[in-house]
Design an enzyme around this catalytic site. Sequence first.
Site, PDB file in Angstrom:
ATOM      1  N   HIS A 308       0.850  -1.196   0.000  1.00 23.48           N
ATOM      2  CA  HIS A 308       0.000   0.000   0.000  1.00 23.48           C
ATOM      3  C   HIS A 308       0.882   1.242   0.000  1.00 23.48           C
ATOM      4  O   HIS A 308       1.943   1.263   0.623  1.00 23.48           O
ATOM      5  CB  HIS A 308      -0.899   0.021   1.252  1.00 23.48           C
ATOM      6  CG  HIS A 308      -2.085   0.908   1.112  1.00 23.48           C
ATOM      7  ND1 HIS A 308      -2.024   2.253   1.329  1.00 23.48           N
ATOM      8  CD2 HIS A 308      -3.351   0.641   0.732  1.00 23.48           C
ATOM      9  CE1 HIS A 308      -3.214   2.786   1.118  1.00 23.48           C
ATOM     10  NE2 HIS A 308      -4.035   1.837   0.750  1.00 23.48           N
ATOM     11  N   ASP A 366      -7.916  -5.414   0.086  1.00 23.89           N
ATOM     12  CA  ASP A 366      -8.390  -6.297  -0.987  1.00 23.89           C
ATOM     13  C   ASP A 366      -8.026  -7.753  -0.783  1.00 23.89           C
ATOM     14  O   ASP A 366      -8.511  -8.620  -1.516  1.00 23.89           O
ATOM     15  CB  ASP A 366      -7.813  -5.813  -2.330  1.00 23.89           C
ATOM     16  CG  ASP A 366      -8.407  -4.478  -2.718  1.00 23.89           C
ATOM     17  OD1 ASP A 366      -7.645  -3.496  -2.812  1.00 23.89           O
ATOM     18  OD2 ASP A 366      -9.635  -4.417  -2.882  1.00 23.89           O
TER      19      ASP A 366
HETATM   20  C1  SDX Z   1      -6.288  -0.094  -2.884  1.00 19.09           C
HETATM   21  O1  SDX Z   1      -4.559   4.443  -2.072  1.00 19.09           O
HETATM   22  C2  SDX Z   1      -5.467   3.820  -1.467  1.00 19.09           C
HETATM   23  O2  SDX Z   1      -5.863   4.185  -0.382  1.00 19.09           O
HETATM   24  C3  SDX Z   1      -6.044   2.630  -2.197  1.00 19.09           C
HETATM   25  C4  SDX Z   1      -7.027   1.778  -1.402  1.00 19.09           C
HETATM   26  C5  SDX Z   1      -8.305   2.525  -1.121  1.00 19.09           C
HETATM   27  O3  SDX Z   1      -9.006   2.152  -0.166  1.00 19.09           O
HETATM   28  O4  SDX Z   1      -8.657   3.421  -1.948  1.00 19.09           O
HETATM   29  O5  SDX Z   1      -6.429   1.365  -0.182  1.00 19.09           O
HETATM   30  C6  SDX Z   1      -7.433   0.530  -2.194  1.00 19.09           C
HETATM   31  O6  SDX Z   1      -6.051   0.241  -4.015  1.00 19.09           O
HETATM   32  C7  SDX Z   1      -5.418  -1.062  -2.132  1.00 19.09           C
HETATM   33  C8  SDX Z   1      -4.198  -1.556  -2.989  1.00 19.09           C
HETATM   34  C9  SDX Z   1      -4.698  -2.667  -3.903  1.00 19.09           C
HETATM   35  N1  SDX Z   1      -3.660  -3.010  -4.881  1.00 19.09           N
HETATM   36  C10 SDX Z   1      -3.005  -4.186  -4.800  1.00 19.09           C
HETATM   37  O7  SDX Z   1      -3.149  -4.995  -3.880  1.00 19.09           O
HETATM   38  C11 SDX Z   1      -2.089  -4.446  -5.990  1.00 19.09           C
HETATM   39  C12 SDX Z   1      -0.735  -4.980  -5.483  1.00 19.09           C
HETATM   40  N2  SDX Z   1      -0.065  -3.878  -4.771  1.00 19.09           N
HETATM   41  C13 SDX Z   1       0.885  -3.081  -5.535  1.00 19.09           C
HETATM   42  O8  SDX Z   1       0.570  -2.897  -6.874  1.00 19.09           O
HETATM   43  C14 SDX Z   1       1.367  -1.847  -4.766  1.00 19.09           C
HETATM   44  O9  SDX Z   1       1.680  -2.268  -3.502  1.00 19.09           O
HETATM   45  C15 SDX Z   1       0.473  -0.635  -4.670  1.00 19.09           C
HETATM   46  C16 SDX Z   1      -0.007  -0.176  -6.003  1.00 19.09           C
HETATM   47  C17 SDX Z   1      -0.687  -0.920  -3.802  1.00 19.09           C
HETATM   48  C18 SDX Z   1       1.292   0.492  -4.009  1.00 19.09           C
HETATM   49  O10 SDX Z   1       2.262   0.853  -4.916  1.00 19.09           O
HETATM   50  P1  SDX Z   1       3.331   2.000  -4.567  1.00 19.09           P
HETATM   51  O11 SDX Z   1       3.009   2.715  -3.318  1.00 19.09           O
HETATM   52  O12 SDX Z   1       3.534   2.810  -5.792  1.00 19.09           O
HETATM   53  O13 SDX Z   1       4.602   1.173  -4.219  1.00 19.09           O
HETATM   54  P2  SDX Z   1       5.574   0.616  -5.289  1.00 19.09           P
HETATM   55  O14 SDX Z   1       4.795   0.021  -6.408  1.00 19.09           O
HETATM   56  O15 SDX Z   1       6.585   1.664  -5.599  1.00 19.09           O
HETATM   57  O16 SDX Z   1       6.259  -0.574  -4.474  1.00 19.09           O
HETATM   58  C19 SDX Z   1       7.316  -0.285  -3.582  1.00 19.09           C
HETATM   59  C20 SDX Z   1       8.222  -1.511  -3.703  1.00 19.09           C
HETATM   60  C21 SDX Z   1       8.591  -1.809  -5.150  1.00 19.09           C
HETATM   61  O17 SDX Z   1       9.880  -2.444  -5.133  1.00 19.09           O
HETATM   62  P3  SDX Z   1      11.165  -1.491  -5.464  1.00 19.09           P
HETATM   63  O18 SDX Z   1      10.875  -0.868  -6.825  1.00 19.09           O
HETATM   64  O19 SDX Z   1      11.234  -0.497  -4.338  1.00 19.09           O
HETATM   65  O20 SDX Z   1      12.298  -2.493  -5.494  1.00 19.09           O
HETATM   66  O21 SDX Z   1       7.514  -2.674  -3.221  1.00 19.09           O
HETATM   67  C22 SDX Z   1       7.341  -3.597  -4.308  1.00 19.09           C
HETATM   68  C23 SDX Z   1       7.581  -2.850  -5.594  1.00 19.09           C
HETATM   69  O22 SDX Z   1       8.086  -3.719  -6.570  1.00 19.09           O
HETATM   70  N3  SDX Z   1       5.945  -4.050  -4.225  1.00 19.09           N
HETATM   71  C24 SDX Z   1       5.555  -5.311  -4.385  1.00 19.09           C
HETATM   72  C25 SDX Z   1       4.159  -5.281  -4.179  1.00 19.09           C
HETATM   73  N4  SDX Z   1       3.757  -4.023  -3.910  1.00 19.09           N
HETATM   74  C26 SDX Z   1       4.875  -3.266  -3.946  1.00 19.09           C
HETATM   75  N5  SDX Z   1       6.231  -6.444  -4.688  1.00 19.09           N
HETATM   76  C27 SDX Z   1       5.473  -7.572  -4.783  1.00 19.09           C
HETATM   77  N6  SDX Z   1       4.138  -7.633  -4.593  1.00 19.09           N
HETATM   78  C28 SDX Z   1       3.457  -6.503  -4.283  1.00 19.09           C
HETATM   79  N7  SDX Z   1       2.121  -6.542  -4.082  1.00 19.09           N
END
Ligand code: SDX
Length: 431
Positions: A308, A366
Amino acid sequence: MASERKATLIIEGREPVDFDILSPVHGNDCIDIRTLAAKTGLFTYDSGFMSTASCQSKITFIDGDKGELLYRGYPIEQLAEKCNFLEVAYLLKTGELPNPKQKVEFETIIKKHTMIHEQMARFYQGFRRDAHPMAVMVGVVGALSAFYHEAEDFSDAEHRSISFNRIIAKLPTIVAFAYKYSMGEPFMYPRNDLDYTANFMYMMFGTPCEKYEPNPVLVHALDTIFTLHADHEQNASTSTVRLAGSSGANPYACISAGIGCLWGPAHGGANEACLKMLEQIGDVSRVPEFIKRAKDKNDPFRLMGFGHRVYKNFDPRAKLMQKVCSNVLEELGLENDRLFKLAKELERIALEDEYFVEKKLYPNVDYYSGIVQKALGIPTTMFTCIFALARTVGWMAQWEEMITDSEYKIGRPRQLYVGTPRRDVRALAER
Ligand code: SDX
């Protein structure tokens, strides 16, 4: 909102420039950079808004480190336990929980607006039966603006309130009709003898052929799911609604834009993607393989339902959702549900893995919501529609706060241009 505290920008060869530091009730201090361009000719660059407060708000507060979520100051855990979704909707809309009289009045108003115009019901016929229900929702919710012209002066608080009540009342009907249409079953019209969430389940699962009385345990579970999804500060879809609304667009069009944004798998589409991921993993023995893929930078696979932008500790909603999930599975005699057991094992293994610990990746709202919705009989493609139904309350509250903000102006970000330098068009023969 003047401030005594200042941030000073010092750039070589330039005069230092001071900016106010704004102090919140809770959360991070903010540097007020609204005059930065005027004072320095400089923009800030913050793609993805990692360090940007886009507005001031009184509605929801999230502390990502503490795993805290407050709606109008009330902790989500207390609201989920002590209030129903319509009380939470009233709270998000007005800033206060309803007293008994206000609760009855609000419930009555909502009940009186649950039907949609008969011509709207015909819109569904224009979609293929196998259309994704979120595509149907984007269309039908946007079309609401074609039907209600008598309350379009949104500078008028009464018109805003009518629009708020209308859309909250009609969303369950619109979502249920999208489901019925996809199933080829007749629409079930709202029943005013049922409460909000029970009525939704009736419209979803009832048929003209036999009596359907929603199971109160399952109704309570779904009502809690609505509460957990009702609002969440300035997430992508809420920011979309605010930006659309800042042009003066009507709220129905703004909510339709929010639905479109929520659909994405990185946002509200994650519950659908998470269940598909669990189905793909299939068995606990394959968890290490997928954990490895999630850590592989060359593999686009991500653990859906994990991570998140704000929560860098647990998402309080995920803990509550796991409890709701457990209650529903127990009520349905599915305690040994394969996917639920797999999800709990995947969570346990992931949270012991240094990659997830180091990157602070925890289950989000989720992660369990797909399992519990599947157990409730809601098809996977409908999961994000359920999310949108609930989040419409937060979107409408945020929309109203935006247009009544004394500092309100159309949102118009700038950019860092990295394209081709200025050049002249050459005659066709010379190109
Ligand atoms: C919702 O914003 C909100 O409040 C949203 C929400 C709401 O109520 O409105 O809470 C609802 O959207 C919840 C999130 C649902 N999405 C997912 O579950 C999809 C999987 N999660 C990721 O796509 C990600 O964690 C996000 C999109 C939720 C957050 O992305 P960020 O903040 O942009 O973080 P990032 O993508 O930059 O990740 C940081 C690091 C990265 O590695 P590095 O580039 O630093 O090496 O963490 C890794 C990412 O690769 N990473 C993951 C991961 N999520 C982040 N690696 C593996 N699996 C994951 N799920």
